[in-house]
Design an enzyme around this catalytic site. Structure first.
Site, mmCIF file in Angstrom:
data_model
loop_
_atom_site.group_PDB
_atom_site.id
_atom_site.type_symbol
_atom_site.label_atom_id
_atom_site.label_comp_id
_atom_site.label_asym_id
_atom_site.label_seq_id
_atom_site.Cartn_x
_atom_site.Cartn_y
_atom_site.Cartn_z
ATOM 1 N N SER A 9 0.997 -1.274 0.024
ATOM 2 C CA SER A 9 0.171 -0.082 -0.044
ATOM 3 C C SER A 9 0.823 1.196 -0.010
ATOM 4 C CB SER A 9 -0.928 0.062 1.230
ATOM 5 O OG SER A 9 -1.468 1.326 1.397
ATOM 6 N N HIS A 34 -1.041 -1.220 -4.383
ATOM 7 C CA HIS A 34 -2.448 -0.987 -3.667
ATOM 8 C C HIS A 34 -2.335 0.502 -3.549
ATOM 9 C CE1 HIS A 34 -5.807 -1.969 -1.213
ATOM 10 N NE2 HIS A 34 -5.659 -1.154 -0.432
ATOM 11 N N ASP A 36 -4.510 3.533 -2.090
ATOM 12 C CA ASP A 36 -5.676 3.899 -1.051
ATOM 13 C C ASP A 36 -6.199 5.236 -1.261
ATOM 14 O OD1 ASP A 36 -5.859 1.555 0.638
ATOM 15 O OD2 ASP A 36 -3.936 2.058 1.321
ATOM 16 N N MET A 38 -8.842 8.049 -0.165
ATOM 17 C CA MET A 38 -9.670 8.536 0.952
ATOM 18 C C MET A 38 -10.237 9.814 0.975
ATOM 19 S SD MET A 38 -7.557 7.022 4.323
ATOM 20 C CE MET A 38 -6.442 5.372 4.176
ATOM 21 N N HIS A 67 -8.122 1.151 -4.322
ATOM 22 C CA HIS A 67 -9.174 0.931 -3.139
ATOM 23 C C HIS A 67 -9.729 2.074 -2.541
ATOM 24 C CE1 HIS A 67 -9.563 -0.199 1.668
ATOM 25 N NE2 HIS A 67 -10.512 -0.120 1.079
ATOM 26 N N MET A 69 -12.058 4.333 -0.714
ATOM 27 C CA MET A 69 -12.786 4.639 0.581
ATOM 28 C C MET A 69 -13.512 6.027 0.193
ATOM 29 S SD MET A 69 -9.858 3.085 2.928
ATOM 30 C CE MET A 69 -8.430 3.306 1.771
ATOM 31 N N MET A 138 -11.302 -6.103 5.032
ATOM 32 C CA MET A 138 -10.540 -5.099 5.714
ATOM 33 C C MET A 138 -10.341 -5.789 7.129
ATOM 34 S SD MET A 138 -9.846 -2.366 4.116
ATOM 35 C CE MET A 138 -8.987 -1.522 5.475
ATOM 36 N N ASP A 180 -6.570 -6.573 4.091
ATOM 37 C CA ASP A 180 -5.743 -5.443 4.216
ATOM 38 C C ASP A 180 -5.820 -4.870 5.691
ATOM 39 O OD1 ASP A 180 -4.971 -2.654 3.510
ATOM 40 O OD2 ASP A 180 -6.626 -2.130 2.405
HETATM 41 C C1 DX5 Z 1 -6.149 1.419 5.483
HETATM 42 C C2 DX5 Z 1 -5.830 1.095 4.115
HETATM 43 C C3 DX5 Z 1 -4.798 0.089 4.187
HETATM 44 C C4 DX5 Z 1 -3.574 0.351 4.871
HETATM 45 C C5 DX5 Z 1 -2.650 -0.560 5.016
HETATM 46 O O1 DX5 Z 1 -7.829 2.326 5.666
HETATM 47 O O2 DX5 Z 1 -6.800 0.758 3.229
HETATM 48 O O3 DX5 Z 1 -4.729 -0.148 2.586
HETATM 49 O O4 DX5 Z 1 -2.804 1.378 4.167
HETATM 50 O O5 DX5 Z 1 -1.697 -0.285 5.786
HETATM 51 P P1 DX5 Z 1 -0.883 -1.160 6.967
HETATM 52 O O6 DX5 Z 1 -0.352 -2.259 6.332
HETATM 53 O O7 DX5 Z 1 0.094 -0.339 7.525
HETATM 54 O O8 DX5 Z 1 -1.874 -1.582 8.016
HETATM 55 ZN ZN ZN Z 2 -6.345 -0.165 1.435
#
Ligand code: DX5
Ligand code: ZN
Length: 234
Positions: A9, A34, A36, A38, A67, A69, A138, A180
């Protein structure tokens, strides 16, 4: 069981030199990037959008796994597809019409994933297995890197693995099972034994000390743990 895939990620990468970080982590053995997204609405954090996806697309041939969110979801799907995403996952609570959103992702030429939070029921999978290429479980509450793995994810993964295997018997299609959050060398073996094939790891990879071999060292360690699961299955 298909091959195992490691998906760093980039949330935990150094954003001041993101392209270089991606090249280094892929050279170190990563399979999937990956990404992310947000929105400070669906989750209490704000990260990166399609412009960043577009900027990193020429840097790597590795799959970009977006991903989302975010809420609402649909308007961003064609934009991320155009920006070079290969896989797009979203959370069912963030979409008014889950079946429609899944279809839209495939219509845009991407693989479709559904992301389930720790307290989100597997019932969301009941009527959409045909529309899925990936199920993202998750193992932390979404919003931040560096949190601890929630152990109840293991039972959930076992249940999803049964569903995927039963479904594959029907149509021969392979659905990836991704976990994840909080994945690291000390727990990846248990996660794999619960039927997971795709492992997102942010802080465990990008915070790896150079003294221990950096990204190559930690990905090697993760793969060595997975190798033991393979050996036992053989
Ligand atoms: C959290 C993200 C993850 C996160 C994982 O909301 O979706 O992808 O970055 O990070 P680690 O591996 O540090 O938990
Ligand atoms: Zn993620």
């Amino acid at each position: 069981m298909s091959a195992f895939r490691i998906a760093p990620s980039i949330l935990s990468a150094d954003f001041a030199r993101l392209g270089e970080e991606i090249t280094r982590v892929v050279d170190a053995g990563a399979d999937v990037i990956h990404f992310d997204v947000m929105d400070n609405h669906y989750v209490p954090n704000l990260t990166i959008g399609p412009l960043v996806c577009q900027a990193i697309r020429p840097v790597t041939t590795a799959l970009i796994d977006v991903h989302l969110m975010v809420k609402p979801v649909d308007a961003l799907i064609p934009i991320f597809a155009k920006a070079g995403a290969d896989i797009i996952s979203f959370h069912p609570e963030a979409s008014e019409h889950v079946d429609r959103t899944l279809a839209l992702i495939r219509d845009c030429g991407c693989k479709a994933g559904l992301a389930l939070n720790p307290a989100t029921s597997l019932n969301w999978l009941d009527h959409v297995m045909d529309r899925l290429d990936l199920i993202l479980l998750m193992s932390v509450n979404p919003g931040f890197g560096g949190q601890s793995f929630i152990p109840s994810t293991l039972d959930k993964a076992l249940s999803v693995r049964h569903r995927i295997d039963a479904h594959r018997d029907e149509d021969g299609q392979e659905i990836w099972l991704q976990v994840d959050g909080g994945v690291k060398a000390s727990n990846i073996r248990a996660i794999a034994e619960a039927g997971v094939d795709t492992f997102v790891a942010g802080s465990a990879i990008f915070n790896a000390p150079d003294a221990d071999g950096g990204y190559r060292g930690v990905i090697g360690e993760l793969r060595a743990e997975l190798g033991q699961v393979m050996a036992r299955a053989a």
